[in-house]
Design a protein around this motif. Structure first.
Motif, PDB file in Angstrom:
ATOM      1  N   MET A  27       0.836  -1.205   0.000  1.00  0.00           N
ATOM      2  CA  MET A  27       0.000   0.000   0.000  1.00  0.00           C
ATOM      3  C   MET A  27       0.869   1.252   0.000  1.00  0.00           C
ATOM      4  O   MET A  27       0.671   2.166  -0.808  1.00  0.00           O
ATOM      5  N   GLU A  80       1.442   3.945  -3.050  1.00  0.00           N
ATOM      6  CA  GLU A  80       1.126   5.352  -2.789  1.00  0.00           C
ATOM      7  C   GLU A  80       2.295   6.262  -3.172  1.00  0.00           C
ATOM      8  O   GLU A  80       2.113   7.393  -3.614  1.00  0.00           O
ATOM      9  N   VAL A  82      -1.614 -17.891  -1.668  1.00  0.00           N
ATOM     10  CA  VAL A  82      -3.082 -17.915  -1.665  1.00  0.00           C
ATOM     11  C   VAL A  82      -3.578 -16.514  -2.023  1.00  0.00           C
ATOM     12  O   VAL A  82      -2.798 -15.563  -1.969  1.00  0.00           O
ATOM     13  N   PRO A  83      -4.858 -16.356  -2.394  1.00  0.00           N
ATOM     14  CA  PRO A  83      -5.374 -14.991  -2.520  1.00  0.00           C
ATOM     15  C   PRO A  83      -5.028 -14.245  -1.232  1.00  0.00           C
ATOM     16  O   PRO A  83      -5.221 -14.796  -0.133  1.00  0.00           O
ATOM     17  N   LYS A 105      -6.186 -12.167   0.628  1.00  0.00           N
ATOM     18  CA  LYS A 105      -7.197 -12.029   1.676  1.00  0.00           C
ATOM     19  C   LYS A 105      -7.287 -13.276   2.551  1.00  0.00           C
ATOM     20  O   LYS A 105      -7.924 -13.257   3.598  1.00  0.00           O
ATOM     21  N   GLU A 155      -8.273  -4.240   1.091  1.00  0.00           N
ATOM     22  CA  GLU A 155      -9.148  -3.326   0.345  1.00  0.00           C
ATOM     23  C   GLU A 155      -8.348  -2.179  -0.277  1.00  0.00           C
ATOM     24  O   GLU A 155      -8.567  -1.814  -1.436  1.00  0.00           O
ATOM     25  N   GLN A 156      -7.408  -1.640   0.510  1.00  0.00           N
ATOM     26  CA  GLN A 156      -6.601  -0.540  -0.030  1.00  0.00           C
ATOM     27  C   GLN A 156      -5.730  -1.022  -1.189  1.00  0.00           C
ATOM     28  O   GLN A 156      -5.559  -0.319  -2.186  1.00  0.00           O
ATOM     29  N   ARG A 209      -6.443  -3.503  -3.141  1.00  0.00           N
ATOM     30  CA  ARG A 209      -7.340  -3.728  -4.288  1.00  0.00           C
ATOM     31  C   ARG A 209      -7.603  -2.410  -5.015  1.00  0.00           C
ATOM     32  O   ARG A 209      -7.702  -2.367  -6.242  1.00  0.00           O
ATOM     33  N   ARG A 210      -7.686  -1.365  -4.253  1.00  0.00           N
ATOM     34  CA  ARG A 210      -7.893  -0.035  -4.833  1.00  0.00           C
ATOM     35  C   ARG A 210      -6.708   0.312  -5.747  1.00  0.00           C
ATOM     36  O   ARG A 210      -6.887   0.811  -6.860  1.00  0.00           O
ATOM     37  N   ALA A 223      -6.828  -1.763  -8.865  1.00  0.00           N
ATOM     38  CA  ALA A 223      -7.779  -1.231  -9.841  1.00  0.00           C
ATOM     39  C   ALA A 223      -7.155  -0.094 -10.641  1.00  0.00           C
ATOM     40  O   ALA A 223      -7.505   0.135 -11.797  1.00  0.00           O
ATOM     41  N   LYS A 283       0.141  -5.409  -9.194  1.00  0.00           N
ATOM     42  CA  LYS A 283      -0.300  -6.634  -9.880  1.00  0.00           C
ATOM     43  C   LYS A 283      -0.109  -7.817  -8.931  1.00  0.00           C
ATOM     44  O   LYS A 283       0.967  -8.035  -8.407  1.00  0.00           O
ATOM     45  N   PHE A 331      -1.588 -17.669  -5.846  1.00  0.00           N
ATOM     46  CA  PHE A 331      -1.268 -19.083  -6.123  1.00  0.00           C
ATOM     47  C   PHE A 331       0.079 -19.186  -6.825  1.00  0.00           C
ATOM     48  O   PHE A 331       0.257 -19.957  -7.762  1.00  0.00           O
ATOM     49  N   GLU A 336     -14.132  -5.353  -6.303  1.00  0.00           N
ATOM     50  CA  GLU A 336     -13.579  -4.193  -6.999  1.00  0.00           C
ATOM     51  C   GLU A 336     -14.698  -3.385  -7.670  1.00  0.00           C
ATOM     52  O   GLU A 336     -14.689  -2.158  -7.645  1.00  0.00           O
ATOM     53  N   TRP A 377     -14.015  -0.360  -0.345  1.00  0.00           N
ATOM     54  CA  TRP A 377     -12.911   0.180   0.438  1.00  0.00           C
ATOM     55  C   TRP A 377     -13.283   1.569   0.918  1.00  0.00           C
ATOM     56  O   TRP A 377     -14.219   2.193   0.395  1.00  0.00           O
TER      57      TRP A 377
END
Lengths: 653, 292
Positions: A20, A24, A35-36, A38, A142-143, A145-146, A149, A154, A158, B141, B146
């Motif tokens: 994160m 930033e 694993v994913p 999360k 979540e951050q 993932r932001r 997006a 990237k 797995f 997403e 978030w």
């Protein structure tokens, strides 16, 4: 300058907070995870996260005391500047997580609520029910993932980290990883690599850790030349629920909220625990440790529970070792609000409602205080110099380690609710230094360094796949390794057992060399991935055993009865004093000899080479750790007199 | 369990009679995405207090089917084994649930001596019981699940939140992204995108995401949208979330079957979230109509 690119291995709290912050700051991050992200092991953390807060501050608490509790609880085995920096950052980290939406429990007025955890007398621990790790991880997920997006991050989920790649100058320029679905290998070129791969509990077979905590990434870095610190310091958590597949954690927060540990005074009393009158219950932690009670540091609680079952023979059950952890005196509503998550786990897996009947618990392997050796740069105020590339960097330039996989913050014993803090702190804090130290790497995957590394890994993989069919399989070998390690390198350690265990582990490693696979395919072959990770457990197992064997003392989680320092036996004040003097002499001698980090380097013959490094204790001088020791107050008095003498100003005249 | 009245029979170990000697496990296997699936039987010795994870671990260690043939171990996903990572969802005796918290003794009350394991049917099979659940995260997403903070620097604490608000939000934050709710939902259909010959991994992934983007979000994502819309800072981009909720594959897809809430292993009040999202969507649509 073109955008720099950093490879992060592991997506738990440490890996995500680093990702994160790096994103930033404009860095492109490749995030590799088994694993994913999360689903990382941080979700299992339950009790909370420590920091000095507005309330404790007004009760006399401050960052220095958080530092002091952490190093005293850790038996002074950690360098103090990083711990100071972490304690200083802690309030800001909780604030940040609060802003990210972590649903911390609230007071009636709407402030964050706090509870008390082990090894401190202050209520420093912020919590979100009893699933704090899950909530913290989700907020960071979540951050990230932001940022994903926005194309800044990237994820490679797995994927298995296989080895770091270095250039001719020994600088880390990337890594080789394997796609666990397609089984394809890929080189990742990067300006810096951060390992955030967590603990290695699986080498004990069953532990409180997730099935992904094999330690393989750390072992692979160690085999590639990264130094490993304090391997022998493995935390055994006092309270877990034994299961066939896993030992499930029962958070320290159960005691933080008033849970009491006891056994019937009569061995294997067959009565329903609720029918046993208070006078016939032995609240042994409360009796033996009046100040801290059920919240003594973990290593001590673990030894007491272990002892009461083995030495005193007071286990609740006859055929398996366990003691009661009792919450039944606390109102149901309070329990559900503050501990709901862990009580549900107990209820689901044991079929008993812990609000109605005391839980049966026993210690289990939980955390590795040791880990990859990392550096730091000290600031003028005794903390760390922010932005220095040395912070969290291993002995390989460009290769960093953060979170549970580094050795830096917890010394010989970790205090509850400090792990989430050290993970998020090291992740956030290292980012600026990683960027400052990053060197633009122009090599792509086709450069010879990467090509040869990929080839080496492909060959290792093929060699394992093409082994002839044999009698032994990796699952049995893993179970045997776990048995050896659990028997010899957990709560009580003895030299003859450790050295025998070392030989057994070496023999078992030979067996592993010839174990055969039941799946030789090239699609989602979990069998071969597991086999490789079992093979990589051996170097770490040997490190733990060797480090434990050589360290002839008791410190934190490392307990050798043959070298313990019992309390004061004398009753006469003068004799007591003399005995305390001798005790302190021995303590000083022991400190000179053993207050050192154990440093392991992977030898060419596969055996670890162990040396020792001095520890920076300039902020808080080491003192005896006297929780509950008989005659502790006499020793403390003698120690105080000695320290005062030592710090008396020298008269110049 | 034996009741007290039968325990008067002397010198008998009553448990022995009723406890099965072995566990017979039927697994629906599939070697790779485009291969045919097939059933395989396994038999392992019964032990008390087992869960489906330990059953699968025993099968892996034996690596033989019931008829004694050497077979590759069954592939499946797991990590925490305490129902908090969300990895091990599968169809156990036909019902979507977590392998770790499915105890053999309880399953035997449904089908004594036997357990049937199948992969989730709404997600593409990777191998055996392992499925590709990337779509779960794609939905998160899409609804921007978030809090849109400025940055990770120090700006003091977050907003004051009452205990009631915290207790309202907390259950929603315990969603483990396992996919059980999507599996049970009649409106949620399987999307399987197959990699084309010569297609790069990046292109394949992009095509997959685009295919997901048009389809039903699923109950979990609706619930997360509600969670973040109710957070004081999160609500600052509630417009974007409402757009996702009212767009293609949004809340209007829900047929109110209420299967999701029935199978959720974390007992998250998903239908309450969906009702809230539905009301908010109506209000938002009207507001948008008048704002034109």
């Amino acid at each position: 300058m073109t955008q720099s690119r950093v490879l992060v291995i592991g997506g738990g709290l440490a890996g995500l907070s680093a990702t994160m912050r790096l994103a930033e700051l404009g860095v492109h991050v490749d995030l590799v995870s088994l694993v994913p992200v999360k689903r990382s092991h941080s979700v299992c953390a339950q009790g909370g996260i420590n920091s000095v807060n507005a309330v404790t501050r007004q009760q006399g608490d401050n960052e220095y005391k958080h530092l002091d509790d952490t190093v005293y609880g850790g038996d002074f085995l950690q360098h103090q500047p990083p711990v100071k920096e972490m304690a200083d950052w802690a309030p800001r980290i909780i604030d940040l997580m609060d802003r990210l939406g972590v649903p911390f429990n609230r007071t009636p007025e709407g402030f964050r609520d706090q509870r008390r955890f082990g090894g401190t007398l202050y209520k420093r621990t912020s919590f979100a029910g009893a699933t704090t790790g899950q909530q913290l991880l989700y907020s960071l997920d979540e951050q990230v993932r932001r940022w994903e997006a926005e194309g800044r991050v990237k994820k490679w989920e797995f994927w298995d980290f296989l080895e770091p790649v270095m250039d001719d100058d020994g600088r880390c320029i990337g890594a080789v990883c394997q796609d666990m679905v397609t089984m394809k290998f890929k080189a990742f070129s990067a300006d810096a690599v951060i390992l955030a791969s967590g603990g290695c509990g699986l080498l004990y077979g069953r532990s409180t850790m997730s099935m992904i905590c094999t330690g393989s990434a750390v072992s692979r870095a160690y085999k590639a030349g990264v130094k490993y610190g304090n391997a022998e310091f493995i935390q055994v958590h006092p309270t877990a629920v034994p299961g066939a597949d896993k030992l499930r954690l029962m958070s320290e927060s159960a005691r933080g909220e008033g849970g009491r540990v006891w056994v019937p005074r009569k061995a294997q009393d067959a009565r329903d625990p609720k029918d046993i009158p208070v006078a016939e219950r032995y609240y042994f932690l409360e009796e033996r440790y009046p100040e801290y009670g059920n919240l003594v540091p973990r290593d001590i609680a673990t030894r007491e529970i272990f002892d009461i079952c083995t030495t005193d023979g007071l286990s609740v059950d006859k055929d398996r070792l366990c003691v009661y952890l009792d919450l039944t005196h606390i109102p149901r509503e309070t329990l559900d609000r503050k501990l709901g998550g862990i009580l549900e786990i107990y209820e689901k897996f044991q079929g008993v409602d812990p609000r109605e009947a005391p839980m049966k618990i026993f210690p289990a392997v939980h955390y590795s205080m040791g880990g990859l050796w990392v550096d730091y740069e000290k600031s003028e105020t005794g903390g760390l110099l922010e932005g220095s590339p040395r912070n969290q960097q291993t002995n390989i330039t460009g290769l960093y380690a953060i979170g549970e996989c580094d050795y830096q913050y917890h010394g010989a014993n970790r205090l509850g609710a400090n792990s989430l803090l050290s993970c998020i702190f090291s992740g956030l804090f290292c980012a600026s230094g990683v960027i400052a130290g990053a060197k633009k790497n122009t090599r792509d995957e086709t450069s010879p360094d990467f090509v040869s590394a990929v080839k080496r890994q492909e060959e290792r993989h093929q060699a394992i796949l093409s082994r002839p069919v044999g009698d032994s399989n990796p699952y049995d070998i893993h179970r045997q390794l776990g048995d050896i390690m659990t028997r010899t390198a957990t709560v009580v350690r003895r030299n003859e057992q450790l050295s025998q265990a070392y030989d057994e582990v070496c023999q078992l490693e030979n067996v592993w060399e010839h174990c055969s696979l039941s799946d030789t395919g090239n699609w989602t072959n979990q069998n071969v991935i597991f086999t490789k990770s079992v093979g990589d457990m051996f170097p770490l197992a040997k490190l733990i055993l060797k480090g434990a064997l050589l360290r002839d003392e008791c410190r934190g989680a490392h307990y050798k009865p043959d070298f313990s320092m019992p309390g004061i036996a004398a009753t006469e004040p003068a004799e007591q004093k003399a005995e305390a003097e001798r005790w302190c002499d021995r303590f000083e001698e022991n400190t000179r000899k053993w207050l050192k980090s154990t440093i392991g380097v992977h030898g060419d013959d596969g055996h670890p080479v162990i040396t020792y490094e001095d520890i920076d204790t300039t902020l808080i001088p080491p003192r005896p750790r006297l929780y509950g020791l008989v005659g502790g107050e006499v020793i403390e008095q003698v120690w105080k007199e000695r320290s005062e003498k030592a710090t008396e100003p020298v008269t110049v005249g | 369990m034996i009741s007290a009245s039968t325990s008067t029979i002397p010198e008998v170990e009553p448990e022995e009679k009723r406890v099965p000697q072995e566990i017979r496990v039927r697994v629906l296997r599939q070697d790779a995405p485009s291969e045919e699936s097939y059933w395989q039987q396994f038999a392992i010795p019964y032990e008390p207090n087992m869960n489906v994870i330990s059953v699968l671990q025993r099968i892996a260690a034996i690596a033989k089917s019931q008829d004694g043939r050497r077979v590759p171990p069954v592939a499946w996903d797991c990590a925490c084994l305490e129902e908090v990572c969300g990895s091990c969802a599968m169809l156990i005796n036909g019902r979507a649930r977590m392998a770790c918290s499915s105890l053999v003794d309880n399953l035997f009350e449904e089908t004594p001596g036997e357990i049937e394991l199948r992969p989730l049917t709404k997600f593409p099979v990777v191998r055996d019981l392992s499925v590709d659940r990337g779509r779960i995260f794609n939905s998160l997403e899409r609804v921007k699940a978030w809090v849109p903070v400025d940055d990770s620097y120090d700006h003091g604490p977050g907003p004051r939140i009452s205990p009631e608000e915290q207790e309202d939000a907390y259950p929603l934050t315990t969603c483990i992204s396992c996919g059980c709710c999507m599996e049970a939902c009649p409106q949620f259909n399987k999307i399987e995108v197959v990699q084309r010959e010569g297609e790069t991994a990046d292109d394949f992934d992009a095509r997959k995401q685009t295919a997901y983007d048009e389809q039903f979000l699923g109950p979990h994502a609706i619930s997360q949208a509600v969670l973040f819309n109710s957070h004081p800072t999160g609500s600052m981009n509630s417009d974007e979330r409402m757009q996702a909720l009212t767009g293609r594959g949004g809340i209007q897809m829900c047929g109110n079957a209420q299967n999701c809430v029935a199978v959720c292993p974390k007992r998250i009040p998903l239908t309450r979230s969906i009702a809230r999202a539905g009301r908010a969507a109506t209000v938002w649509a009207i507001k948008k109509f008048f704002d034109r």
